[in-house]
Design a protein around this motif. Structure first.
Motif, PDB file in Angstrom:
ATOM      1  N   THR A 171       3.385   0.728   1.457  1.00  0.00           N
ATOM      2  CA  THR A 171       2.523  -0.194   0.720  1.00  0.00           C
ATOM      3  C   THR A 171       3.334  -1.084  -0.222  1.00  0.00           C
ATOM      4  OG1 THR A 171       0.762   1.435   0.854  1.00  0.00           O
ATOM      5  CG2 THR A 171       0.466  -0.317  -0.728  1.00  0.00           C
ATOM      6  N   TYR A 172       4.325  -0.478  -0.882  1.00  0.00           N
ATOM      7  CA  TYR A 172       5.130  -1.279  -1.812  1.00  0.00           C
ATOM      8  C   TYR A 172       5.992  -2.300  -1.067  1.00  0.00           C
ATOM      9  CZ  TYR A 172       8.506  -2.572  -5.380  1.00  0.00           C
ATOM     10  OH  TYR A 172       9.295  -3.300  -6.226  1.00  0.00           O
ATOM     11  N   LEU A 173       6.577  -1.903   0.062  1.00  0.00           N
ATOM     12  CA  LEU A 173       7.421  -2.841   0.814  1.00  0.00           C
ATOM     13  C   LEU A 173       6.623  -4.062   1.286  1.00  0.00           C
ATOM     14  CD1 LEU A 173       9.741  -0.525   2.957  1.00  0.00           C
ATOM     15  CD2 LEU A 173      10.342  -1.917   0.964  1.00  0.00           C
ATOM     16  N   ILE A 174       5.377  -3.814   1.706  1.00  0.00           N
ATOM     17  CA  ILE A 174       4.532  -4.932   2.145  1.00  0.00           C
ATOM     18  C   ILE A 174       4.365  -5.941   1.010  1.00  0.00           C
ATOM     19  CG2 ILE A 174       2.163  -5.555   2.770  1.00  0.00           C
ATOM     20  CD1 ILE A 174       2.011  -2.789   4.178  1.00  0.00           C
ATOM     21  N   LEU A 197       1.807   3.368  10.029  1.00  0.00           N
ATOM     22  CA  LEU A 197       1.172   2.257  10.753  1.00  0.00           C
ATOM     23  C   LEU A 197      -0.179   1.888  10.151  1.00  0.00           C
ATOM     24  CD1 LEU A 197       1.982   2.989  14.505  1.00  0.00           C
ATOM     25  CD2 LEU A 197       2.838   1.140  13.046  1.00  0.00           C
ATOM     26  N   VAL A 198      -0.942   2.911   9.793  1.00  0.00           N
ATOM     27  CA  VAL A 198      -2.264   2.646   9.212  1.00  0.00           C
ATOM     28  C   VAL A 198      -2.120   1.893   7.886  1.00  0.00           C
ATOM     29  CG1 VAL A 198      -4.214   3.780   8.076  1.00  0.00           C
ATOM     30  CG2 VAL A 198      -3.549   4.462  10.374  1.00  0.00           C
ATOM     31  N   GLN A 199      -1.164   2.330   7.072  1.00  0.00           N
ATOM     32  CA  GLN A 199      -0.954   1.636   5.794  1.00  0.00           C
ATOM     33  C   GLN A 199      -0.520   0.190   6.041  1.00  0.00           C
ATOM     34  OE1 GLN A 199      -1.868   3.008   2.908  1.00  0.00           O
ATOM     35  NE2 GLN A 199      -2.402   4.793   4.098  1.00  0.00           N
ATOM     36  N   LEU A 200       0.342   0.017   7.040  1.00  0.00           N
ATOM     37  CA  LEU A 200       0.829  -1.335   7.349  1.00  0.00           C
ATOM     38  C   LEU A 200      -0.333  -2.240   7.744  1.00  0.00           C
ATOM     39  CD1 LEU A 200       3.373  -3.121   7.777  1.00  0.00           C
ATOM     40  CD2 LEU A 200       3.312  -2.426  10.170  1.00  0.00           C
ATOM     41  N   ILE A 201      -1.195  -1.746   8.612  1.00  0.00           N
ATOM     42  CA  ILE A 201      -2.289  -2.591   9.109  1.00  0.00           C
ATOM     43  C   ILE A 201      -3.311  -2.865   8.007  1.00  0.00           C
ATOM     44  CG2 ILE A 201      -4.261  -2.649  10.681  1.00  0.00           C
ATOM     45  CD1 ILE A 201      -2.383  -1.037  12.642  1.00  0.00           C
ATOM     46  N   ILE A 202      -3.670  -1.820   7.265  1.00  0.00           N
ATOM     47  CA  ILE A 202      -4.697  -2.016   6.231  1.00  0.00           C
ATOM     48  C   ILE A 202      -4.178  -2.921   5.106  1.00  0.00           C
ATOM     49  CG2 ILE A 202      -6.096  -0.870   4.459  1.00  0.00           C
ATOM     50  CD1 ILE A 202      -6.373   1.489   6.248  1.00  0.00           C
ATOM     51  N   ASN A 203      -2.893  -2.773   4.792  1.00  0.00           N
ATOM     52  CA  ASN A 203      -2.386  -3.469   3.602  1.00  0.00           C
ATOM     53  C   ASN A 203      -1.612  -4.752   3.889  1.00  0.00           C
ATOM     54  OD1 ASN A 203      -3.512  -1.546   1.913  1.00  0.00           O
ATOM     55  ND2 ASN A 203      -1.705  -0.223   2.014  1.00  0.00           N
TER      56      ASN A 203
END
Lengths: 232, 101
Positions: B14-17, A71-77
Motif C-alpha cells: 500500500t505504501y509503495l503504491i 495482488l489484492v492490495q495492489l488492485i484495490i489501492n
C-alpha cells in the motif's frame, strides 16, 4: 509553516471524525475475524485505507497466500497512484523529496480530496496536518471498535456512517454549482456508479469507483478542456 | 503463518503504491487533455464513491436520504465541510428517532 499545519488540522477534522466512525466498524470486524486489538490497531496505523484493510483482514482470516494479499492490495489501492500523480502536479516548491516520502503515507481518497482542492499550491505542512488528524481518527476508531465495539448505541454508529459522505458532498457541490463542466463530470460519475452498483453488482466497489472516475474525467477532459491558468 | 507477515505485506504494498508516483513523478504534464483529466479526477472519484453508497451509509434508506438532503442544501450554500458533514449525520440521527426499529 505552523499556520499551514493548523490549517491542515482544521481542514482534516471532518475526515478524522468520519474515519473515527468508519474505522470503528473496521475494528469490530477485525476483532470478529480473530485479530487482537493491537494487531487491528497496527493494520490501521500502517495501512490507512478502508477497502484494502477490510479485504486484507478477510484474507488473513481465510489463511490466504501472501501473493494473494499483495495482488489484492495492489488492485484495490492502485487508485492512490493516480491520485499521487494528480497531486504531484500541484505540489509547492518546498515539497522536497524527504517531505514527499513522508507525506505519501497520507494519500487516501479523503485526504486527496481535501489536498487537491486547496487554492494554489499544496504545502507539506498543510498535508501533514490533514494526515495527522485523519490518521488519529482512523487508529482511535479502530482501537475503540476492536476493544469495545458493542458499547455505542446503534443509532449513533449508524448516523456516523454519513459523516464522510456528507463531507464529500460539501467538497463537490459548491464547484459543481459554479461550473457546468464540473457538474457534468460529477453527474456522469454518479450515473455510472449507479449503473455499476445495480447492473454489474459483481464488480468490486473499489474497482467500480476507478472505472467510473476514469470515464467521467475523460468525458470532462474531452468536452470541457481546461484553459491555461484556469485552475489556479 | 504469522499475522505480522500479512500485515507487513499489506503495509509495504500500500505504501509503495502511494510513494513511488508521489516522490518520483516530477514532470510537469503539458498535455492539455491529461491536465484537464487530472483536474476532474477528484470530483469524479468523490461523486462515484458517494452515489449511490450514501443512501446505504446508515443502514436505513429514509434516514440516509434525510441526511443527504440536508448535506446537499448546506453544501449548496457553501457552508464549511465540518458543518455540512455533522449536520448531515445529525439529521440522519434525528430522523432515526422517529422511525420504529
Amino acid at each position: 509553516m505552523k499556520k499551514e499545519f493548523t490549517r491542515g488540522i482544521v481542514a482534516g477534522i471532518p475526515i478524522g471524525l468520519g474515519y473515527l466512525s468508519v474505522s470503528f466498524g473496521f475494528g469490530i470486524m477485525a476483532a470478529g475475524a480473530g485479530l487482537s486489538v493491537f494487531e487491528a490497531f497496527m493494520i490501521s496505523l500502517t495501512n490507512l485505507t478502508s477497502a484494502g484493510q477490510a479485504q486484507g483482514v478477510s484474507i488473513i482470516a481465510a489463511g490466504g497466500t501472501l501473493l494473494e494479499m499483495a495482488l489484492v492490495q495492489l488492485i484495490i489501492n492502485i487508485r492512490y497512484a493516480l491520485m499521487a500523480i494528480s497531486l504531484s502536479q500541484k505540489l509547492d516548491k518546498s515539497f522536497t523529496l524527504p517531505k514527499r516520502i513522508i507525506a505519501a503515507y497520507g494519500i487516501t481518497d479523503e485526504i486527496f480530496a481535501v489536498c487537491s482542492t486547496v487554492k494554489g499550491t499544496l504545502k507539506p505542512y498543510f498535508m501533514y496536518g490533514v494526515t495527522i488528524i485523519s490518521a488519529l481518527g482512523w487508529v482511535t476508531g479502530t482501537f475503540l471498535g476492536a476493544a469495545a465495539g458493542e458499547i455505542l448505541p446503534s443509532s449513533v454508529t449508524a448516523a456516523l456512517g454519513l459523516v464522510l459522505y456528507g463531507m464529500f458532498l460539501a467538497i463537490i457541490v459548491p464547484p459543481a454549482r459554479k461550473e457546468k463542466s464540473i457538474l457534468i463530470v460529477v453527474l456522469t460519475a454518479a450515473a455510472l456508479s449507479c449503473v455499476c452498483k445495480y447492473l454489474v453488482p459483481s464488480l468490486s466497489g473499489g474497482f467500480a469507483v476507478i472505472m467510473c472516475a476514469l470515464v467521467a474525467s475523460a468525458v470532462g477532459a474531452l468536452f470541457f478542456p481546461r484553459e491555461e491558468g484556469e485552475d489556479e | 503463518m504469522s499475522i505480522w507477515i500479512y500485515i507487513a505485506v499489506m503495509a509495504v504494498v500500500t505504501y509503495l503504491i502511494r510513494v513511488l508516483p508521489f516522490a518520483f513523478f516530477r514532470k510537469k504534464i503539458e498535455s492539455k487533455f491529461i491536465k484537464s483529466f487530472l483536474f476532474y479526477v477528484p470530483y469524479a472519484v468523490l461523486s462515484a464513491m458517494t452515489i449511490p453508497a450514501i443512501f446505504y451509509s446508515t443502514g436505513n434508506i429514509i434516514t440516509a436520504v434525510a441526511g443527504t438532503a440536508v448535506a446537499l442544501v448546506l453544501a449548496y450554500f457553501d457552508l464549511p465541510l465540518i458543518v455540512v458533514a455533522l449536520a448531515a449525520s445529525g439529521a440522519a440521527f434525528i430522523c432515526g428517532l422517529f422511525i420504529p426499529m
